[in-house]
Scaffold this motif. Structure first.
Motif, PDB file in Angstrom:
ATOM      1  N   SER A  38      62.871  99.443 -71.335  1.00  0.00           N
ATOM      2  CA  SER A  38      63.161 100.341 -72.452  1.00  0.00           C
ATOM      3  C   SER A  38      64.293 101.268 -72.043  1.00  0.00           C
ATOM      4  O   SER A  38      64.082 102.279 -71.368  1.00  0.00           O
TER       5      SER A  38
ATOM      6  N   ASP B 153      63.822 104.581 -78.372  1.00  0.00           N
ATOM      7  CA  ASP B 153      63.644 103.800 -79.597  1.00  0.00           C
ATOM      8  C   ASP B 153      64.100 102.352 -79.442  1.00  0.00           C
ATOM      9  O   ASP B 153      64.363 101.674 -80.432  1.00  0.00           O
ATOM     10  N   SER B 154      64.236 101.844 -78.211  1.00  0.00           N
ATOM     11  CA  SER B 154      64.717 100.474 -78.037  1.00  0.00           C
ATOM     12  C   SER B 154      64.012  99.793 -76.869  1.00  0.00           C
ATOM     13  O   SER B 154      63.523 100.441 -75.939  1.00  0.00           O
ATOM     14  N   ILE B 155      63.982  98.446 -76.959  1.00  0.00           N
ATOM     15  CA  ILE B 155      63.456  97.604 -75.882  1.00  0.00           C
ATOM     16  C   ILE B 155      64.447  96.467 -75.660  1.00  0.00           C
ATOM     17  O   ILE B 155      64.855  95.788 -76.619  1.00  0.00           O
TER      18      ILE B 155
ATOM     19  N   THR C 298      68.226  93.016 -77.830  1.00  0.00           N
ATOM     20  CA  THR C 298      67.760  94.399 -77.860  1.00  0.00           C
ATOM     21  C   THR C 298      67.174  94.704 -79.231  1.00  0.00           C
ATOM     22  O   THR C 298      67.826  94.498 -80.264  1.00  0.00           O
TER      23      THR C 298
ATOM     24  N   THR D 197      65.937  97.665 -81.676  1.00  0.00           N
ATOM     25  CA  THR D 197      66.172  99.100 -81.850  1.00  0.00           C
ATOM     26  C   THR D 197      65.304  99.628 -82.983  1.00  0.00           C
ATOM     27  O   THR D 197      64.539  98.900 -83.620  1.00  0.00           O
TER      28      THR D 197
ATOM     29  N   LEU E 210      62.782 101.521 -82.819  1.00  0.00           N
ATOM     30  CA  LEU E 210      61.359 101.450 -82.493  1.00  0.00           C
ATOM     31  C   LEU E 210      60.789 102.853 -82.372  1.00  0.00           C
ATOM     32  O   LEU E 210      61.525 103.852 -82.304  1.00  0.00           O
TER      33      LEU E 210
ATOM     34  N   ALA F 264      59.043 105.843 -80.343  1.00  0.00           N
ATOM     35  CA  ALA F 264      59.050 106.276 -78.941  1.00  0.00           C
ATOM     36  C   ALA F 264      57.631 106.309 -78.376  1.00  0.00           C
ATOM     37  O   ALA F 264      56.663 106.590 -79.093  1.00  0.00           O
TER      38      ALA F 264
ATOM     39  N   ARG G  96      56.282  99.236 -73.133  1.00  0.00           N
ATOM     40  CA  ARG G  96      56.203 100.509 -73.845  1.00  0.00           C
ATOM     41  C   ARG G  96      57.586 101.130 -73.916  1.00  0.00           C
ATOM     42  O   ARG G  96      58.368 101.042 -72.956  1.00  0.00           O
ATOM     43  N   THR G  97      57.906 101.739 -75.036  1.00  0.00           N
ATOM     44  CA  THR G  97      59.153 102.484 -75.132  1.00  0.00           C
ATOM     45  C   THR G  97      59.001 103.805 -74.381  1.00  0.00           C
ATOM     46  O   THR G  97      57.909 104.360 -74.265  1.00  0.00           O
ATOM     47  N   SER G  98      60.112 104.275 -73.835  1.00  0.00           N
ATOM     48  CA  SER G  98      60.071 105.545 -73.112  1.00  0.00           C
ATOM     49  C   SER G  98      59.847 106.698 -74.093  1.00  0.00           C
ATOM     50  O   SER G  98      60.151 106.582 -75.285  1.00  0.00           O
TER      51      SER G  98
ATOM     52  N   ALA H  32      57.606 103.088 -68.860  1.00  0.00           N
ATOM     53  CA  ALA H  32      58.898 102.538 -69.272  1.00  0.00           C
ATOM     54  C   ALA H  32      60.061 103.332 -68.712  1.00  0.00           C
ATOM     55  O   ALA H  32      61.187 102.842 -68.667  1.00  0.00           O
TER      56      ALA H  32
END
Length: 648
Positions: free
Chosen positions: A123, A127-129, A166, A168, A170, A172, A198-200, A272
């Motif tokens: 992450s 809001d992204s992975i 990627t 986006t 997402l 948090a 998990r997103t940061s 993350a």
């Protein structure tokens, strides 16, 4: 008759029926026919076929070149496992019954699906992975989908020919489930991979700071952040960086510096990664305590402390605390000397600043200092195993290293130990040293102990010589041994002992028995009585002089010298000295006479028969006899004896 025929026929018919049944049980089962063979998992192929009557099991075979993999199954469908991904196989089936196995079915071609991509997810932002994978054999495209791990919300699905994607927009701090698979040129999907990521978290908000000026610490609080596992608070200044970590929504930062401006920020983190930092909050800290305190050990009981002046301070108070004992001094100068301290003792030293206007700063931090170790006390010096000298002392410190030094005209020698003794090795003989001990700890070195004199044993003489003087007296001589004042020489055998004590480097030892093996020992003794047992050596005294020496005429010009051999075995040499020459002869081994031919008559001869040492040296201390050899009278018989004289 007709009835009997019918019966017989029925019996025969029964027999025929039985024979037919027996033949049927011995026939192999029918060959199955494969309906279809397909792959849903990259390491297996599933086969379907029509059931064969009487078959109890089926043998599935998958062949890829020279590689053959077989699997036994009970019914259709059956699956062959252990195959390679994206690989074509020739599939056959055999039916098996108690009577045997059938031939292989007509082969059918089937290809395993593509392998699942191996995913690596991270992450990079709240809001992204990012999903990454390596290329899959025979794959021309990939499908990747993402959904909340709890199943709520929409599913995002993306197709790509790349090996990274990627997602986006997402939420948090939220756990997502990612699935991916590859497809081949026919559009057939392969195995899929599944993983969670998990997103940061986002940065915390609503930062509050409360400062405790007396303890120089700040309490920081904030609003909790979704998906955060822990938080890190950082306090940054121009000269330092302080932090604290917690799983709660508040944390205390200690050890802040006085008179300093800090920027306080909070980071949230989970598995993350970390969020970006919040907008920093400024914190200014109450007046400084004296800094850069520099204690200097003057001696084991004195410490000098100096520091830089503090602006606004009018008076300084220095305290050194050891348990319940306090040593202190007050001065307007930024320096203090603490004396009358205990050696090898840990003190808590604090310097406080005072001002009439600003008051006092009693939250100043302390420093620990340990005074230098106490001087050791040497108990004894053991010289029993020279040249190894053991030095023992009374330990007076905790965890100290002790170094013993021996100084003298012949150099300096040292040994070290953390215990109560050490060994000085390879000391020279015949030397005098002064021995001291010093204790050392991380705090410093002690004063040296009182010195103890050390005298090593005298040196042994470099050489020792034994010379036979007479049949019963020998002379022992040696070189001078350094440090030796007197010497004791001992000559010992089974017949007794002979000894002399002298300050010279030679000694006469009497009462020696001829023809005996002796042990010669020498001791070197110093002025204080230290004794060195020097090298031993064996010595064999000379053979005894022969007895009954007589001369006989063998003719007008011949003489036979006869004697009685002494005890023990020895070689002898005979010498005749006259005015007309010297005549010598040596007897054969084991004989006690010797013949001299062509000796002039009419002369007086001195005769000496001497034993010969093992070294070949002729001993000259045996008695001599004088004989007169006339030219008249009988040519045979004893020669006239004229007398004897002592050995010269």
């Amino acid at each position: 008759m007709a009835g009997r025929r019918v019966k017989c026929l029925s019996v025969i018919g029964f027999g025929l029926i039985c024979l037919k049944m027996v033949a049927s049980t011995k026939t192999a089962p029918e060959i199955p026919a494969i309906d279809q063979a397909y792959s849903k998992i990259s390491n297996s192929i599933t086969v379907e076929w029509a059931t064969v009557p009487g078959a109890t099991s089926y043998l599935l075979t998958a062949k890829d070149g020279n590689t053959v993999i077989e699997t036994m199954v009970a019914n259709s469908p059956g699956t062959v496992t252990g195959l390679k991904a994206a690989t074509s196989y020739q599939i056959t089936v055999r039916s098996i019954s108690p009577t045997g196995r059938s031939q292989a079915s007509p082969p059918k071609q089937a290809k395993t699906v593509l392998a699942a991509p191996i995913l690596q997810v991270s992450s990079p932002s709240p809001d992204s992975i990012l999903v990454q994978w390596e290329a899959v054999y025979m794959a021309i495209g990939f499908s990747v989908s993402i959904v909340r791990a709890n199943g709520l919300g929409r599913i995002w699905k993306e197709n790509t020919t790349n090996t990274a994607l990627t997602f986006t927009s997402l939420d948090a701090g939220t756990l997502y489930t990612i699935k991916a698979y590859a497809w081949n040129a026919n559009g057939t999907p392969g195995d899929d991979s599944t993983c969670n990521q998990r997103t940061s978290p986002r940065a915390p908000a609503n930062i509050q700071v409360s400062f405790d000026s007396g303890a120089l610490k700040a309490s920081v609080s904030w609003a909790p952040t979704e998906g955060a596992f822990n938080y890190t608070v950082m306090a940054l200044s121009d000269f330092s960086k302080l932090s604290c970590s917690t799983t709660f929504s508040s944390c205390t930062i200690s050890s802040l510096q006085c008179g300093t401006e800090y920027l306080i920020s909070v980071l949230a983190s989970n598995d993350a990664g970390s969020s970006g930092s919040t907008s920093a909050v400024t914190l200014k800290t109450a007046p400084c305590c004296p800094s850069d305190i520099n204690p200097v050990l003057v001696s084991s009981d004195t410490v000098e402390i100096i520091w830089s002046p503090v602006r606004g301070a009018e008076l300084y108070e220095t305290k050194a605390v050891d348990g319940f004992k306090v040593v202190e001094c007050n001065d307007t100068a930024p320096a203090c000397t603490l004396s009358a301290l205990e050696c090898d003792t840990k003190y808590n030293i604090t310097v406080y600043s005072f001002s009439e206007v600003r008051g006092s700063n009693t939250s100043c931090t302390s420093r620990f200092i340990t005074t230098a170790p106490c001087s050791p006390e040497i108990k004894n010096v053991s010289k029993d195993a020279f040249p190894m000298i053991n030095v023992h002392w009374r330990p007076t410190n905790d965890e100290a290293t002790y170094t013993v030094t021996a100084r003298g005209e012949k150099g300096l020698h040292q040994c070290s130990s953390t215990g109560d003794s050490c060994t000085l090795g390879a000391l020279p003989c015949g030397a005098v040293f002064s021995v001291t001990a010093v204790a050392e700890t991380p705090a410093g070195r002690s004063l040296p102990s009182y010195s103890v004199p050390l005298e090593t044993v005298p040196c042994c003489p470099a050489g020792l010589t034994v010379t036979q003087v007479t049949q019963s007296v020998i002379n022992v001589s040696w070189t001078v041994g350094t440090g030796a004042q007197t010497y004791v020489t001992v000559l010992e055998s089974h017949t007794g002992q002979s000894k002399c004590h002298t300050h010279q480097n030679h000694c006469l030892l009497g009462c020696i028995t001829c023809g005996i093996n002796y042990t010669v020992a020498l001791k070197a003794i110093s002025a204080t009585g230290l004794t060195a047992d020097c090298a031993y050596q064996s010595y064999s005294s000379s053979a005894c002089c022969p007895l009954g020496v007589k001369l006989y005429r063998l003719g007008p010009n011949g003489i036979r010298i006869y004697w009685q051999a002494s005890r023990g075995s020895a070689n002898y040499s005979t010498d005749l000295y006259g005015s007309k020459g010297i005549f010598m002869c040596a007897p054969s081994a084991g004989l006690s006479f010797c013949d001299v031919t062509e000796i002039p008559c009419g002369d007086v001869y001195t005769v000496m028969v001497s034993p010969v040492a093992e070294t070949g040296l002729k001993l000259t201390f045996c008695p001599k006899k004088i004989y007169s050899v006339t030219c008249s009278g009988s040519t045979l018989g004893m020669v006239i004896y004229r007398g004897k004289r002592n050995a010269e």
